[in-house]
Design a protein around this motif. Structure first.
Motif, PDB file in Angstrom:
ATOM      1  N   HIS A  19       0.804  -1.103  -0.022  1.00 19.23           N
ATOM      2  CA  HIS A  19       0.029  -0.088  -0.077  1.00 19.23           C
ATOM      3  C   HIS A  19       0.845   1.173   0.001  1.00 19.23           C
ATOM      4  O   HIS A  19       2.231   1.073  -0.055  1.00 19.23           O
ATOM      5  N   ASP A  32       1.228   5.152   1.737  1.00 17.06           N
ATOM      6  CA  ASP A  32       0.715   5.896   2.913  1.00 17.06           C
ATOM      7  C   ASP A  32       0.200   7.261   2.432  1.00 17.06           C
ATOM      8  O   ASP A  32       1.267   8.007   2.307  1.00 17.06           O
ATOM      9  N   PHE A  57       7.651   9.542   6.996  1.00 19.44           N
ATOM     10  CA  PHE A  57       6.898   9.050   8.219  1.00 19.44           C
ATOM     11  C   PHE A  57       8.257   7.871   8.896  1.00 19.44           C
ATOM     12  O   PHE A  57       9.048   7.312   8.052  1.00 19.44           O
ATOM     13  N   HIS A  64       4.597  -0.363   0.051  1.00 14.49           N
ATOM     14  CA  HIS A  64       5.286  -0.999   0.885  1.00 14.49           C
ATOM     15  C   HIS A  64       4.510  -1.857   1.731  1.00 14.49           C
ATOM     16  O   HIS A  64       3.162  -1.595   1.895  1.00 14.49           O
ATOM     17  N   ARG A 124       4.070  10.061  12.516  1.00 14.64           N
ATOM     18  CA  ARG A 124       3.555  10.791  11.187  1.00 14.64           C
ATOM     19  C   ARG A 124       3.177  12.263  11.630  1.00 14.64           C
ATOM     20  O   ARG A 124       2.570  12.568  12.747  1.00 14.64           O
TER      21      ARG A 124
HETATM   22 FE   LIG Z   1       2.295   2.100   5.395  1.00  9.83          FE
END
Ligand SMILES: [Fe+2]
Ligand SMILES: O=C(O)CCC(=O)C(=O)O
Length: 127
Positions: free
Chosen positions: A35, A37, A51, A95, A125
């Motif tokens: 996915h 982010d 992040f 990732h 984050r």
């Molecule tokens: Fe992630």
């Protein structure tokens, strides 16, 4: 370059002031599909602000790449104490975690903390 010393990496990315720490505890298989982010604000993503993921406990096999195809992804082990920073050009890489490797936490960590089997993952984050 993927593996770098903390100093050289820290100098390459703009600093973040994290407002969120997400805590996950994964036991085997601990699978997290590939996915990106992208929940952070447009301005954070446009600037490539990173992040930061910190791994504690059992080792995870971590995948990353330019597409959602796990067969083309690069695989690395994230071991206890490893810090992963995805920022700049890498910020939107796909990732994920293919699995958590059972009983791979350092024995001193298990003895001194009584940590349960599995992987504690902290991601910091800025939104
Ligand atoms: Fe992630
Ligand atoms: O487990 C990791 O190191 C990364 C976790 C992750 O990708 C996420 O929480 O979005």
């Amino acid at each position: 370059m993927i593996a770098q010393t903390a100093n050289s990496t820290a100098n390459e990315f703009p600093q973040i002031n994290p407002d969120v720490c997400i805590v996950n505890y994964d036991t085997n298989p601990g699978k997290l599909g590939l996915h990106q982010d992208k929940d952070e604000s447009e301005s954070i993503l446009t600037k490539g602000l990173p992040f930061i993921s910190i791994s504690i406990g059992d080792t995870a096999e971590f995948l990353f790449g330019n597409t959602r195809d796990k067969d083309q992804a690069t695989k690395i082990n994230l071991k206890s104490g490893d810090v992963l920073i995805l920022g700049g050009e890498s910020r939107l890489l796909f990732h994920g975690v293919s699995h958590v490797k059972t009983n791979t936490a350092p024995s001193w960590l298990k003895e001194e903390t009584g940590i349960r089997p599995g992987r504690l993952n902290l991601t910091f984050r800025q939104y």
